[in-house]
Design a protein around this motif. Structure first.
Motif, PDB file in Angstrom:
ATOM      1  N   LEU A   1       0.811  -1.215   0.000  1.00 18.61           N
ATOM      2  CA  LEU A   1       0.000   0.000   0.000  1.00 18.61           C
ATOM      3  C   LEU A   1       0.845   1.266   0.000  1.00 18.61           C
ATOM      4  O   LEU A   1       0.318   2.360  -0.197  1.00 18.61           O
ATOM      5  N   ARG A   2       2.145   1.143   0.207  1.00 18.05           N
ATOM      6  CA  ARG A   2       3.000   2.318   0.085  1.00 18.05           C
ATOM      7  C   ARG A   2       3.128   2.753  -1.370  1.00 18.05           C
ATOM      8  O   ARG A   2       3.420   3.915  -1.651  1.00 18.05           O
ATOM      9  N   ARG A   3       2.923   1.805  -2.279  1.00 22.64           N
ATOM     10  CA  ARG A   3       3.041   2.123  -3.706  1.00 22.64           C
ATOM     11  C   ARG A   3       1.702   2.061  -4.432  1.00 22.64           C
ATOM     12  O   ARG A   3       1.457   2.805  -5.381  1.00 22.64           O
ATOM     13  N   PHE A   4       0.811   1.192  -4.002  1.00 18.27           N
ATOM     14  CA  PHE A   4      -0.456   0.964  -4.701  1.00 18.27           C
ATOM     15  C   PHE A   4      -1.581   1.715  -4.001  1.00 18.27           C
ATOM     16  O   PHE A   4      -1.726   1.644  -2.782  1.00 18.27           O
ATOM     17  N   ASP A   5      -2.387   2.431  -4.778  1.00 18.43           N
ATOM     18  CA  ASP A   5      -3.506   3.205  -4.241  1.00 18.43           C
ATOM     19  C   ASP A   5      -4.817   2.498  -4.597  1.00 18.43           C
ATOM     20  O   ASP A   5      -5.256   2.561  -5.753  1.00 18.43           O
ATOM     21  N   PRO A   6      -5.465   1.829  -3.639  1.00 16.05           N
ATOM     22  CA  PRO A   6      -6.717   1.110  -3.941  1.00 16.05           C
ATOM     23  C   PRO A   6      -7.816   2.011  -4.480  1.00 16.05           C
ATOM     24  O   PRO A   6      -8.657   1.566  -5.264  1.00 16.05           O
ATOM     25  N   GLN A   7      -7.825   3.286  -4.079  1.00 19.76           N
ATOM     26  CA  GLN A   7      -8.872   4.177  -4.568  1.00 19.76           C
ATOM     27  C   GLN A   7      -8.758   4.399  -6.069  1.00 19.76           C
ATOM     28  O   GLN A   7      -9.772   4.490  -6.779  1.00 19.76           O
ATOM     29  N   LEU A   8      -7.531   4.472  -6.562  1.00 19.41           N
ATOM     30  CA  LEU A   8      -7.349   4.607  -8.010  1.00 19.41           C
ATOM     31  C   LEU A   8      -7.875   3.373  -8.741  1.00 19.41           C
ATOM     32  O   LEU A   8      -8.449   3.486  -9.836  1.00 19.41           O
ATOM     33  N   TRP A   9      -7.687   2.199  -8.147  1.00 16.05           N
ATOM     34  CA  TRP A   9      -8.239   0.974  -8.750  1.00 16.05           C
ATOM     35  C   TRP A   9      -9.759   1.030  -8.758  1.00 16.05           C
ATOM     36  O   TRP A   9     -10.400   0.707  -9.765  1.00 16.05           O
ATOM     37  N   HIS A  10     -10.369   1.466  -7.657  1.00 14.82           N
ATOM     38  CA  HIS A  10     -11.830   1.544  -7.605  1.00 14.82           C
ATOM     39  C   HIS A  10     -12.362   2.528  -8.646  1.00 14.82           C
ATOM     40  O   HIS A  10     -13.406   2.274  -9.265  1.00 14.82           O
ATOM     41  N   ASN A  11     -11.670   3.629  -8.832  1.00 15.49           N
ATOM     42  CA  ASN A  11     -12.090   4.591  -9.857  1.00 15.49           C
ATOM     43  C   ASN A  11     -12.009   3.971 -11.248  1.00 15.49           C
ATOM     44  O   ASN A  11     -12.917   4.141 -12.072  1.00 15.49           O
ATOM     45  N   ALA A  12     -10.909   3.257 -11.512  1.00 11.43           N
ATOM     46  CA  ALA A  12     -10.757   2.598 -12.811  1.00 11.43           C
ATOM     47  C   ALA A  12     -11.818   1.514 -13.003  1.00 11.43           C
ATOM     48  O   ALA A  12     -12.403   1.380 -14.086  1.00 11.43           O
ATOM     49  N   LYS A  13     -12.067   0.764 -11.954  1.00 13.15           N
ATOM     50  CA  LYS A  13     -13.073  -0.307 -12.025  1.00 13.15           C
ATOM     51  C   LYS A  13     -14.442   0.259 -12.351  1.00 13.15           C
ATOM     52  O   LYS A  13     -15.186  -0.308 -13.163  1.00 13.15           O
ATOM     53  N   ARG A  14     -14.803   1.393 -11.739  1.00 11.25           N
ATOM     54  CA  ARG A  14     -16.093   2.018 -12.008  1.00 11.25           C
ATOM     55  C   ARG A  14     -16.196   2.443 -13.464  1.00 11.25           C
ATOM     56  O   ARG A  14     -17.246   2.271 -14.105  1.00 11.25           O
ATOM     57  N   ARG A  15     -15.120   2.994 -14.008  1.00 13.34           N
ATOM     58  CA  ARG A  15     -15.132   3.399 -15.417  1.00 13.34           C
ATOM     59  C   ARG A  15     -15.284   2.189 -16.335  1.00 13.34           C
ATOM     60  O   ARG A  15     -16.034   2.232 -17.318  1.00 13.34           O
ATOM     61  N   TYR A  16     -14.579   1.109 -16.010  1.00 10.85           N
ATOM     62  CA  TYR A  16     -14.707  -0.120 -16.809  1.00 10.85           C
ATOM     63  C   TYR A  16     -16.144  -0.646 -16.773  1.00 10.85           C
ATOM     64  O   TYR A  16     -16.697  -1.060 -17.804  1.00 10.85           O
ATOM     65  N   LEU A  17     -16.753  -0.646 -15.597  1.00  8.94           N
ATOM     66  CA  LEU A  17     -18.119  -1.173 -15.458  1.00  8.94           C
ATOM     67  C   LEU A  17     -19.119  -0.326 -16.238  1.00  8.94           C
ATOM     68  O   LEU A  17     -20.027  -0.859 -16.890  1.00  8.94           O
ATOM     69  N   ASP A  18     -18.971   1.002 -16.155  1.00 10.83           N
ATOM     70  CA  ASP A  18     -19.883   1.883 -16.897  1.00 10.83           C
ATOM     71  C   ASP A  18     -19.750   1.655 -18.394  1.00 10.83           C
ATOM     72  O   ASP A  18     -20.758   1.603 -19.119  1.00 10.83           O
ATOM     73  N   GLU A  19     -18.506   1.525 -18.857  1.00  8.83           N
ATOM     74  CA  GLU A  19     -18.290   1.290 -20.280  1.00  8.83           C
ATOM     75  C   GLU A  19     -18.839  -0.075 -20.699  1.00  8.83           C
ATOM     76  O   GLU A  19     -19.402  -0.219 -21.797  1.00  8.83           O
ATOM     77  N   PHE A  20     -18.687  -1.067 -19.848  1.00  9.52           N
ATOM     78  CA  PHE A  20     -19.213  -2.401 -20.125  1.00  9.52           C
ATOM     79  C   PHE A  20     -20.729  -2.346 -20.316  1.00  9.52           C
ATOM     80  O   PHE A  20     -21.265  -2.890 -21.294  1.00  9.52           O
ATOM     81  N   ARG A  21     -21.430  -1.692 -19.396  1.00  6.39           N
ATOM     82  CA  ARG A  21     -22.893  -1.610 -19.510  1.00  6.39           C
ATOM     83  C   ARG A  21     -23.297  -0.855 -20.778  1.00  6.39           C
ATOM     84  O   ARG A  21     -24.210  -1.278 -21.498  1.00  6.39           O
ATOM     85  N   ARG A  22     -22.613   0.247 -21.063  1.00  6.65           N
ATOM     86  CA  ARG A  22     -22.955   1.013 -22.268  1.00  6.65           C
ATOM     87  C   ARG A  22     -22.747   0.177 -23.531  1.00  6.65           C
ATOM     88  O   ARG A  22     -23.557   0.236 -24.465  1.00  6.65           O
ATOM     89  N   ASN A  23     -21.673  -0.604 -23.565  1.00  7.75           N
ATOM     90  CA  ASN A  23     -21.415  -1.439 -24.740  1.00  7.75           C
ATOM     91  C   ASN A  23     -22.486  -2.511 -24.911  1.00  7.75           C
ATOM     92  O   ASN A  23     -22.918  -2.791 -26.039  1.00  7.75           O
ATOM     93  N   LEU A  24     -22.911  -3.126 -23.804  1.00  4.64           N
ATOM     94  CA  LEU A  24     -23.967  -4.142 -23.902  1.00  4.64           C
ATOM     95  C   LEU A  24     -25.267  -3.535 -24.410  1.00  4.64           C
ATOM     96  O   LEU A  24     -25.968  -4.132 -25.253  1.00  4.64           O
ATOM     97  N   VAL A  25     -25.615  -2.358 -23.906  1.00  2.00           N
ATOM     98  CA  VAL A  25     -26.837  -1.691 -24.358  1.00  2.00           C
ATOM     99  C   VAL A  25     -26.717  -1.327 -25.840  1.00  2.00           C
ATOM    100  O   VAL A  25     -27.664  -1.498 -26.621  1.00  2.00           O
ATOM    101  N   LYS A  26     -25.545  -0.860 -26.236  1.00  3.97           N
ATOM    102  CA  LYS A  26     -25.319  -0.506 -27.635  1.00  3.97           C
ATOM    103  C   LYS A  26     -25.476  -1.733 -28.535  1.00  3.97           C
ATOM    104  O   LYS A  26     -26.102  -1.656 -29.612  1.00  3.97           O
ATOM    105  N   ILE A  27     -24.928  -2.859 -28.109  1.00  2.70           N
ATOM    106  CA  ILE A  27     -25.045  -4.094 -28.893  1.00  2.70           C
ATOM    107  C   ILE A  27     -26.499  -4.511 -29.018  1.00  2.70           C
ATOM    108  O   ILE A  27     -26.985  -4.862 -30.107  1.00  2.70           O
ATOM    109  N   ALA A  28     -27.220  -4.481 -27.899  1.00  2.00           N
ATOM    110  CA  ALA A  28     -28.629  -4.904 -27.913  1.00  2.00           C
ATOM    111  C   ALA A  28     -29.472  -3.999 -28.802  1.00  2.00           C
ATOM    112  O   ALA A  28     -30.352  -4.480 -29.539  1.00  2.00           O
ATOM    113  N   ARG A  29     -29.233  -2.704 -28.763  1.00  2.00           N
ATOM    114  CA  ARG A  29     -30.026  -1.772 -29.572  1.00  2.00           C
ATOM    115  C   ARG A  29     -29.639  -1.845 -31.043  1.00  2.00           C
ATOM    116  O   ARG A  29     -30.488  -1.639 -31.922  1.00  2.00           O
ATOM    117  N   THR A  30     -28.368  -2.153 -31.325  1.00  7.79           N
ATOM    118  CA  THR A  30     -27.959  -2.349 -32.712  1.00  7.79           C
ATOM    119  C   THR A  30     -28.688  -3.543 -33.324  1.00  7.79           C
ATOM    120  O   THR A  30     -29.044  -3.537 -34.508  1.00  7.79           O
TER     121      THR A  30
END
Length: 497
Positions: free
Chosen positions: A292-321
């Motif tokens: 934890l002196r080098r790794f920041d878990p909050q940065l991982w959580h922020n990245a994870k949230r962005r990945y999840l949002d993009e994942f949901r948007r892509n699934l919706v885009k596929i379904a609507r296409t």
């Protein structure tokens, strides 16, 4: 006079011995090699090792054709597939694709079914006949059951999935299918690869100087002094008796140096984190925790949230296409007992204020588990838990304690929390499935809960943790694909679009 005679005798004997064993020649060769080794010492400019993963650009599919898995079994690569020290039964670990003709498919009568996804949907590492597409092709081409609302005669099942693809890679595939084909049903089975390209280096604290993968800097010795010493020793080696003594000392020093270098190499090897060492268990995670002196878990959580949002948007885009087709989104079943450090080092705690107490609790609990005291170990871990502090290793050990106490349902929940809190690739399993459900609601398409299906089937088979349905990190076994195909078949024939 006696001393001169003694020295002459020693020197004469040394010359005789040197003519047989060549002490002086070996010594001089050793000195020359030592000088060469000094010139070839590594410097701090050494390049880091290449990443074992494929970059996103390598996976981008910009080919105008649509490629599918062949509708037949092909020869494997030979040899056993070993994952995390475990041999995977019936695996052939080969991947192939071939182009699909849109004109030929449109001219073919019958129902067109397409499968989109990554390696789990592809059916890796098994034969086509044992994959989801192979099983579904057989099931849908059987005679219609009495009372079925839909006739699936001459159904064509096309598997467009490929190992390593995530939802971003599937969007252009969905566009190709919608534009060039006339799909009746599209099954989207994705979610394992959403952050496969994520790296720990993207979540380091500012000014980090504790990167364990940073190459060690070599501090060279004083080159002129070393060369001068070798020059003096070379002159002294004209005496065969002295050269014999020097050679024996040189050999001893060289052996000590080589032993030290070997020990240093082994120590560095042991301290270097490697992928896919153990399929189950927490030993490797405890040996190589994230710092934890080098790794920041909050940065991982922020990245994870962005990945999840993009994942949901892509699934919706596929379904609507593919709005003119029946689209079925499939949640992701998973191996509950996958080792926490399967792909990345794991922090023992996400909060630096709680890290010390959790670290002590984990160490004590691990000792108690080794002493066959799962009850005391579980109590220790529960006392150290904090609602606002994540610790995947702690929850994994809780699962092991509950297995030892013969409470498998609770153990499964503990392992699921571990899989949710795991940092990096194949972590966040519960979040991924929540986003799949949300995408199904947002796009108004159908949903098949494969996680619930696998849990139910495994319980009927006897046992827990999907041990018969997933043998490696994330890929369903042929039995898993069989039950998944049955569930999809039943969904298609029992409901109307």
């Amino acid at each position: 006079m006696f001393l001169l005679i003694l020295l002459g005798t020693i020197e004469g004997t040394a010359w005789l011995a040197d003519s047989i064993w060549e002490f002086r020649r070996r010594l001089l060769v050793g000195y020359r090699q030592q000088a060469i080794d000094h010139q070839l010492q590594p410097t701090s400019s050494a390049q880091p090792a290449a990443s074992p993963f494929t970059s996103p650009a390598d996976l981008h599919n910009d080919d105008p054709r649509l490629f599918v898995r062949p509708h037949r079994d092909l020869p494997g690569t030979g040899g056993e597939l070993v994952v995390g020290g475990r041999v995977i039964p019936d695996a052939r670990h080969a991947t192939e694709q071939e182009p699909l003709s849109a004109d030929a498919e449109i001219a073919t009568s019958g129902t067109q079914v397409f499968i989109l996804g990554g390696s789990a949907a592809y059916g890796y590492p098994y034969n086509e006949s044992d994959s989801l597409s192979g099983e579904l092709r057989r099931l849908l081409n059987r005679p219609r059951a009495a009372g079925s609302r839909i006739e699936f005669s001459a159904t064509r099942v096309h598997n467009t999935a490929y190992p390593g693809w995530n939802s971003h890679d599937l969007v252009p595939i969905a566009n190709k299918i919608a534009a060039d084909f006339q799909p009746d049903v599209v099954i989207v089975f994705a979610g394992n690869n959403e952050w496969v390209h994520w790296r720990t280096s993207t979540c380091l604290r500012p000014g980090d100087n504790t990167n364990p993968t940073k190459p060690e800097q070599f501090v060279p010795s004083d080159a002129p002094t070393a060369n001068g010493a070798r020059h003096v020793l070379t002159r002294l080696a004209h005496s065969r008796s002295l050269s014999a003594v020097q050679y024996l000392v040189f050999r001893w020093q060289r052996r000590q140096s080589l032993d030290s270098a070997r020990d240093a190499h082994l120590a560095k090897f042991e301290s270097t984190f490697r992928l896919h060492v153990e399929l189950t268990g927490s030993t490797y995670a405890l040996k190589h925790p994230e710092d934890l002196r080098r790794f920041d878990p909050q940065l991982w959580h922020n990245a994870k949230r962005r990945y999840l949002d993009e994942f949901r948007r892509n699934l919706v885009k596929i379904a609507r296409t593919l709005k003119n087709s029946r689209v079925v989104l499939v949640t992701v079943p998973f191996n509950y007992r996958l080792a926490p450090a399967w792909n990345h080092r794991q922090p023992l705690a996400s909060d630096t204020d709680q890290e010390a107490s959790i670290r002590r609790a984990i160490a004590l609990a691990n000792t108690l588990i080794g002493d066959s005291q799962p009850g005391r170990a579980l109590a220790t871990l529960q006392a150290a838990e904090h609602p606002d502090c994540e610790s995947p290793v702690l929850h994994y050990l809780k699962g092991e304690c509950l297995v030892g106490l013969n409470r498998p349902d609770e153990a499964e929940n503990a392992f699921a929390v571990c899989r949710e809190q795991m940092v990096g690739h194949l972590g966040g399993r519960l979040s991924i499935n929540r986003e799949i459900r949300r995408a199904s609601e947002d796009a108004g398409c159908e949903l098949l809960d494969a996680r619930e299906l696998f849990d139910r089937v495994q319980a009927e088979l006897g046992g827990h943790f999907n041990r018969d349905l997933i043998h490696d990190d994330c890929h369903p076994t042929p039995l898993g694909h069989h039950h998944l195909a049955i569930a999809i078949r039943d969904l298609l024939v029992s409901t109307t679009h």
